[in-house]
Design an enzyme around this catalytic site. Structure first.
Site, PDB file in Angstrom:
ATOM      1  N   GLU A 101       0.835  -1.207   0.000  1.00 24.37           N
ATOM      2  CA  GLU A 101       0.000   0.000   0.000  1.00 24.37           C
ATOM      3  C   GLU A 101       0.874   1.262   0.000  1.00 24.37           C
ATOM      4  OE1 GLU A 101      -2.477  -1.534   3.330  1.00 24.37           O
ATOM      5  OE2 GLU A 101      -4.110  -0.835   2.055  1.00 24.37           O
TER       6      GLU A 101
ATOM      7  N   GLU B   7      -3.398  -9.740   4.082  1.00 22.13           N
ATOM      8  CA  GLU B   7      -4.212  -9.410   5.258  1.00 22.13           C
ATOM      9  C   GLU B   7      -5.349 -10.390   5.482  1.00 22.13           C
ATOM     10  OE1 GLU B   7      -3.301  -7.266   2.898  1.00 22.13           O
ATOM     11  OE2 GLU B   7      -2.544  -5.416   3.786  1.00 22.13           O
TER      12      GLU B   7
HETATM   13  N1  COA Z   1       5.505  -7.190  11.461  1.00 20.66           N
HETATM   14  C1  COA Z   1       6.486  -7.311  12.386  1.00 20.66           C
HETATM   15  N2  COA Z   1       7.511  -8.155  12.247  1.00 20.66           N
HETATM   16  C2  COA Z   1       7.554  -8.913  11.128  1.00 20.66           C
HETATM   17  C3  COA Z   1       6.563  -8.857  10.124  1.00 20.66           C
HETATM   18  C4  COA Z   1       5.507  -7.941  10.315  1.00 20.66           C
HETATM   19  N3  COA Z   1       4.547  -7.741   9.409  1.00 20.66           N
HETATM   20  N4  COA Z   1       6.889  -9.743   9.151  1.00 20.66           N
HETATM   21  C5  COA Z   1       8.041 -10.312   9.538  1.00 20.66           C
HETATM   22  N5  COA Z   1       8.442  -9.823  10.721  1.00 20.66           N
HETATM   23  C6  COA Z   1       9.635 -10.175  11.495  1.00 20.66           C
HETATM   24  C7  COA Z   1       9.572 -11.596  12.033  1.00 20.66           C
HETATM   25  O1  COA Z   1       8.854 -11.614  13.246  1.00 20.66           O
HETATM   26  C8  COA Z   1      11.035 -11.895  12.229  1.00 20.66           C
HETATM   27  O2  COA Z   1      11.485 -11.254  13.395  1.00 20.66           O
HETATM   28  P1  COA Z   1      12.409 -12.079  14.475  1.00 20.66           P
HETATM   29  O3  COA Z   1      13.630 -12.496  13.689  1.00 20.66           O
HETATM   30  O4  COA Z   1      12.688 -11.086  15.551  1.00 20.66           O
HETATM   31  O5  COA Z   1      11.587 -13.242  14.904  1.00 20.66           O
HETATM   32  C9  COA Z   1      11.709 -11.166  11.056  1.00 20.66           C
HETATM   33  O6  COA Z   1      10.766 -10.165  10.615  1.00 20.66           O
HETATM   34  C10 COA Z   1      11.999 -12.060   9.883  1.00 20.66           C
HETATM   35  O7  COA Z   1      10.767 -12.684   9.504  1.00 20.66           O
HETATM   36  P2  COA Z   1      10.675 -14.274   9.211  1.00 20.66           P
HETATM   37  O8  COA Z   1       9.224 -14.627   9.178  1.00 20.66           O
HETATM   38  O9  COA Z   1      11.554 -15.018  10.162  1.00 20.66           O
HETATM   39  O10 COA Z   1      11.317 -14.326   7.741  1.00 20.66           O
HETATM   40  P3  COA Z   1      11.027 -15.373   6.622  1.00 20.66           P
HETATM   41  O11 COA Z   1      12.009 -15.077   5.553  1.00 20.66           O
HETATM   42  O12 COA Z   1      10.968 -16.750   7.188  1.00 20.66           O
HETATM   43  O13 COA Z   1       9.529 -15.033   6.115  1.00 20.66           O
HETATM   44  C11 COA Z   1       7.739 -13.605   5.319  1.00 20.66           C
HETATM   45  C12 COA Z   1       9.251 -13.829   5.486  1.00 20.66           C
HETATM   46  C13 COA Z   1       7.543 -12.236   4.711  1.00 20.66           C
HETATM   47  C14 COA Z   1       7.161 -14.686   4.410  1.00 20.66           C
HETATM   48  C15 COA Z   1       7.038 -13.684   6.690  1.00 20.66           C
HETATM   49  O14 COA Z   1       7.787 -12.898   7.604  1.00 20.66           O
HETATM   50  C16 COA Z   1       5.605 -13.176   6.704  1.00 20.66           C
HETATM   51  O15 COA Z   1       4.737 -13.820   6.139  1.00 20.66           O
HETATM   52  N6  COA Z   1       5.390 -12.001   7.371  1.00 20.66           N
HETATM   53  C17 COA Z   1       4.066 -11.442   7.543  1.00 20.66           C
HETATM   54  C18 COA Z   1       3.659 -10.640   6.331  1.00 20.66           C
HETATM   55  C19 COA Z   1       2.259 -10.079   6.514  1.00 20.66           C
HETATM   56  O16 COA Z   1       1.313 -10.795   6.820  1.00 20.66           O
HETATM   57  N7  COA Z   1       2.142  -8.766   6.304  1.00 20.66           N
HETATM   58  C20 COA Z   1       0.880  -8.117   6.367  1.00 20.66           C
HETATM   59  C21 COA Z   1       0.837  -7.124   7.467  1.00 20.66           C
HETATM   60  S1  COA Z   1      -0.186  -5.774   6.913  1.00 20.66           S
END
Ligand code: COA
Length: 271
Positions: free
Chosen positions: A125, A145
């Site tokens: 966004e 989301e």
């Molecule tokens: N908010 C806060 N922290 C986040 C985050 C978010 N939206 N997305 C990832 N992080 C953090 C994780 O908690 C992790 O932190 P840590 O190392 O302190 O535990 C760090 O970023 C790395 O993320 P991780 O999930 O371990 O990396 P990955 O490479 O395995 O996976 C993604 C990457 C993007 C696939 C996964 O992090 C994910 O699906 N995140 C959520 C995305 C989401 O739903 N966004 C919509 C919000 S509007």
């Protein structure tokens, strides 16, 4: 005017080119957007605007802001979206952030999102609120989301349909489908997707193309096109005529015409 120091972003201004840069700087959290980050981006834009006032109106030798580039620190993510730690129904602030996205959309100078890696949810966004989106072809875009039991709430359902149409927007938002930069480009969600190896150079060329143009003209074009989103055509046409009339009075307009007649490169002053 020294560039302020921030906790969650970094901010730079290149005096020779007029290019401002804001880098989301939480690479360990994949540049998730916290409330502090939103406030700091606001403050960085305020700093650019103030810097600009001095250059444009106080007649110093400074350069106006020609373009702002928004990018993520590290190679893994532009941004994974809103920080889920603040993503609770008990925190209504997270649902009231559209002002922040509008600030970018209506920032006077063009804003370019340079996307490498994840560009998810609120991160997507954020990119959609910018004037242009440049992506590395292996980036990953999605509205995830729905799998958190919610929906895009920062303008995604309003800005995406203008680029990719209502059905494709609904499909992406309802399924959370992840698409790469190449697909995002053929869908129209991003403007250009580049081969990952060429991405830094090709993106820089695009940024330079805009930054080399007269800043008052690029701003007037941005403003006039933005008006077309919200107004009937006859109102937009009137707005466009007035914007062009204002540009006709500028030093840059005279300089552009003189440079063309003399076969030389124009020296834009932003006045
Ligand atoms: N908010 C806060 N922290 C986040 C985050 C978010 N939206 N997305 C990832 N992080 C953090 C994780 O908690 C992790 O932190 P840590 O190392 O302190 O535990 C760090 O970023 C790395 O993320 P991780 O999930 O371990 O990396 P990955 O490479 O395995 O996976 C993604 C990457 C993007 C696939 C996964 O992090 C994910 O699906 N995140 C959520 C995305 C989401 O739903 N966004 C919509 C919000 S509007």
């Amino acid at each position: 005017m020294p560039v302020p120091a921030f906790e969650t972003i970094s901010c730079e201004f290149e005096e020779n080119s007029g290019i401002g840069r804001i880098t989301l700087n939480r690479p360990d959290k994949l540049n998730a957007i916290s409330s502090t980050m939103r406030e700091e981006i606001h403050d960085a834009l305020d700093w650019f605007a103030e810097r600009d006032e001095t250059a444009l109106y106080e007649d110093d030798e400074g350069v106006a802001v020609h373009v702002v580039v928004l990018e993520g620190a590290g190679e893994k993510a532009f941004s994974v979206g809103v920080d889920v730690d603040g993503f609770k129904p008990s925190n209504p602030g997270v649902f009231d952030v559209s002002r922040f996205y509008r600030r970018i959309e209506h920032f006077p100078a063009p804003v370019i999102a340079k996307v490498q890696g994840y560009c998810l949810g609120g991160g997507l966004e954020l990119a959609l609120a910018c004037d242009f989106r440049l992506a590395s072809a292996d980036s990953e875009f999605a509205f995830p989301e729905v799998d958190l039991g919610t929906m895009p709430a920062c303008g995604g359902t309003q800005r995406a349909p203008r680029l990719i149409g209502p059905s494709r927007t609904k499909e992406l938002c309802m399924t959370g489908e992840r698409i790469d930069g190449e697909t995002a480009s053929s869908d129209g969600l991003v403007d250009h997707a580049y081969d990952p190896d060429e991405f830094p150079d090709r993106a820089a060329e695009f940024v330079d193309q805009i930054a080399d143009r007269p800043p008052l003209a690029t701003r007037a074009i941005k403003d006039s096109v933005n008006v077309s989103n919200d107004s009937p055509t006859h109102v937009g046409r009137r707005y466009e005529r007035r914007a062009a009339a204002a540009l006709a009075e500028t030093e840059d307009r005279s300089e552009g015409v003189s440079a063309f007649n003399e076969g030389r490169k124009p020296d834009w002053k932003g006045r």
